[in-house]
Scaffold this motif. Structure first.
Motif, PDB file in Angstrom:
ATOM      1  N   SER A 107      27.323  87.157  73.733  1.00  0.00           N
ATOM      2  CA  SER A 107      28.558  86.684  74.375  1.00  0.00           C
ATOM      3  C   SER A 107      29.223  85.563  73.568  1.00  0.00           C
ATOM      4  O   SER A 107      30.426  85.354  73.687  1.00  0.00           O
ATOM      5  CB  SER A 107      28.278  86.202  75.800  1.00  0.00           C
ATOM      6  OG  SER A 107      27.584  84.973  75.769  1.00  0.00           O
TER       7      SER A 107
ATOM      8  N   ASN B  34      34.668  87.782  73.691  1.00  0.00           N
ATOM      9  CA  ASN B  34      35.510  87.118  74.678  1.00  0.00           C
ATOM     10  C   ASN B  34      34.937  87.352  76.087  1.00  0.00           C
ATOM     11  O   ASN B  34      35.631  87.807  76.990  1.00  0.00           O
ATOM     12  CB  ASN B  34      36.935  87.677  74.554  1.00  0.00           C
ATOM     13  CG  ASN B  34      37.914  86.888  75.391  1.00  0.00           C
ATOM     14  OD1 ASN B  34      37.649  85.744  75.739  1.00  0.00           O
ATOM     15  ND2 ASN B  34      39.035  87.526  75.729  1.00  0.00           N
ATOM     16  N   VAL B  35      33.624  87.062  76.235  1.00  0.00           N
ATOM     17  CA  VAL B  35      32.936  87.265  77.521  1.00  0.00           C
ATOM     18  C   VAL B  35      32.139  85.992  77.811  1.00  0.00           C
ATOM     19  O   VAL B  35      31.481  85.465  76.911  1.00  0.00           O
ATOM     20  CB  VAL B  35      31.955  88.463  77.438  1.00  0.00           C
ATOM     21  CG1 VAL B  35      31.205  88.646  78.739  1.00  0.00           C
ATOM     22  CG2 VAL B  35      32.686  89.746  77.075  1.00  0.00           C
ATOM     23  N   SER B  36      32.211  85.496  79.048  1.00  0.00           N
ATOM     24  CA  SER B  36      31.445  84.280  79.369  1.00  0.00           C
ATOM     25  C   SER B  36      29.959  84.614  79.435  1.00  0.00           C
ATOM     26  O   SER B  36      29.569  85.765  79.691  1.00  0.00           O
ATOM     27  CB  SER B  36      31.910  83.709  80.709  1.00  0.00           C
ATOM     28  OG  SER B  36      31.424  84.518  81.761  1.00  0.00           O
ATOM     29  N   ALA B  37      29.134  83.572  79.217  1.00  0.00           N
ATOM     30  CA  ALA B  37      27.675  83.766  79.255  1.00  0.00           C
ATOM     31  C   ALA B  37      27.235  84.250  80.645  1.00  0.00           C
ATOM     32  O   ALA B  37      26.310  85.048  80.776  1.00  0.00           O
ATOM     33  CB  ALA B  37      26.974  82.460  78.883  1.00  0.00           C
ATOM     34  N   GLY B  38      27.926  83.760  81.676  1.00  0.00           N
ATOM     35  CA  GLY B  38      27.594  84.150  83.048  1.00  0.00           C
ATOM     36  C   GLY B  38      27.832  85.632  83.291  1.00  0.00           C
ATOM     37  O   GLY B  38      26.982  86.328  83.863  1.00  0.00           O
ATOM     38  N   HIS B  39      28.967  86.138  82.819  1.00  0.00           N
ATOM     39  CA  HIS B  39      29.272  87.556  83.004  1.00  0.00           C
ATOM     40  C   HIS B  39      28.359  88.440  82.153  1.00  0.00           C
ATOM     41  O   HIS B  39      27.946  89.521  82.575  1.00  0.00           O
ATOM     42  CB  HIS B  39      30.754  87.826  82.674  1.00  0.00           C
ATOM     43  CG  HIS B  39      31.694  87.175  83.649  1.00  0.00           C
ATOM     44  ND1 HIS B  39      33.032  86.992  83.399  1.00  0.00           N
ATOM     45  CD2 HIS B  39      31.468  86.644  84.891  1.00  0.00           C
ATOM     46  CE1 HIS B  39      33.594  86.387  84.442  1.00  0.00           C
ATOM     47  NE2 HIS B  39      32.661  86.160  85.353  1.00  0.00           N
TER      48      HIS B  39
ATOM     49  N   LEU C  74      27.613  82.282  90.070  1.00  0.00           N
ATOM     50  CA  LEU C  74      28.906  82.342  89.395  1.00  0.00           C
ATOM     51  C   LEU C  74      30.051  81.893  90.312  1.00  0.00           C
ATOM     52  O   LEU C  74      31.040  81.313  89.858  1.00  0.00           O
ATOM     53  CB  LEU C  74      29.187  83.767  88.884  1.00  0.00           C
ATOM     54  CG  LEU C  74      28.317  84.241  87.712  1.00  0.00           C
ATOM     55  CD1 LEU C  74      28.515  85.722  87.457  1.00  0.00           C
ATOM     56  CD2 LEU C  74      28.645  83.456  86.451  1.00  0.00           C
TER      57      LEU C  74
END
Lengths: 91, 201
Positions: B83, B87-92, B199
């Motif tokens: 991630s 362009n992706v958050s660590a949470g997602h 989240l």
């Protein structure tokens, strides 16, 4: 889940109580191979005919693919490291 | 084996995209379920032919117990690391990782309780994970080892990838796959709502 357990147990029980000769075992192996290919074909049909999945591919496809590669590499890599370490240790 | 796996899957995807309509979903589900049942029956038969099962379970190395934990943590680490470049958050990314290849139920849950775009990302990621595992399990088993091959399947080591693991390794590894797949499938319904709550802050 019931199907998974049921099919596995049925195959296991059959192998315990019915003795197959080599030719019959080969037929069984072939059934396994052919049904694997049939399963993959039907999975492909399901994926290919899913409009939501195909619609999302242009926008999220590459990110999802790279994320899946990272997940696969992470799970394989850490398991390899962990099992390798323990095998040379306690096992 | 890898070549035949790829060919079957690719032909299916192409035929599905070109000729199959959503209205065919019920018979497609029946076909998939039937093929899976037949396949698992054959795996059960192989397990039964393998001699004393109790003895085989006893002979498994203790490290086999660690497989689902290592596979789960590795999935999480791999997703968070990847991630950083996307362009992706660590949470997602974590949410996608903790589905362990199970895409149907978690995606619906995420769409209903969190976010539709994230649900689609999770769905696609886990579809790709399953397809990659199906294609690479024979290679991973041969080159890296049987337990990493089990780990690559995640929760699907209990069903869809079990026959491939079984054909690419041995009876002992198939037993580890059943154990690992069961543990991972069991924790997904607990982990997904937990991470969604985190989240949502």
């Amino acid at each position: 889940m019931i199907l998974v357990a049921g099919a596995l147990i049925a195959g296991f029980v059959l192998a315990q109580f019915v003795k197959f000769n080599e030719k019959q075992k080969t037929v069984m192996d072939r059934i396994g191979e052919q049904s694997l290919l049939l399963l993959l074909l039907s999975m492909g049909l399901s994926l290919g005919s899913n409009p939501d999945l195909l619609a999302a591919l242009p926008s999220l496809g590459m990110q999802s693919f790279l994320l899946a590669v990272g997940i696969l590499v992470g799970s394989v890599g850490l398991t390899w490291l962990g099992v390798r370490g323990r095998r040379s240790g306690r096992d | 084996m890898t070549k035949r796996i790829l060919i079957s899957l690719t032909i299916g995807i192409i035929l599905g995209a070109l000729f199959i309509d959503v209205s065919h979903a019920p018979w497609l589900r029946t076909l998939t379920t039937g093929a899976l049942a037949l396949l698992l029956f054959a795996v059960g038969f192989q397990l039964g032919q393998g001699g004393d099962l109790k003895e085989r379970v006893r002979q498994l190395p203790r490290s086999a117990l660690m497989v689902p934990i290592l596979a789960g943590l590795g999935s999480l680490l791999g997703a968070v690391a990847t991630s950083l470049f996307l362009n992706v958050s660590a949470g997602h990314a974590s949410l996608a990782a903790i589905c362990f290849g199970w895409y149907s139920m978690p995606s619906v849950l995420i769409a209903q309780t969190y976010d539709l775009t994230v649900a689609t990302l999770v769905l696609l990621t886990n579809v790709f994970r399953e397809v990659l595992a199906i294609v690479f399990i024979p290679w991973i088993a041969r080159r890296i080892g049987p337990f990493p091959a089990v780990a690559s399947g995640g929760a699907t080591a209990l069903d869809v990838t079990l026959p491939i693991i079984s054909q690419s390794t041995d009876v002992e590894t198939a037993l580890v796959a059943i154990y690992s797949g069961s543990v991972m499938s069991g924790v997904v319904p607990v982990l997904v709502p937990f991470v969604i709550r985190l989240l949502q802050g």
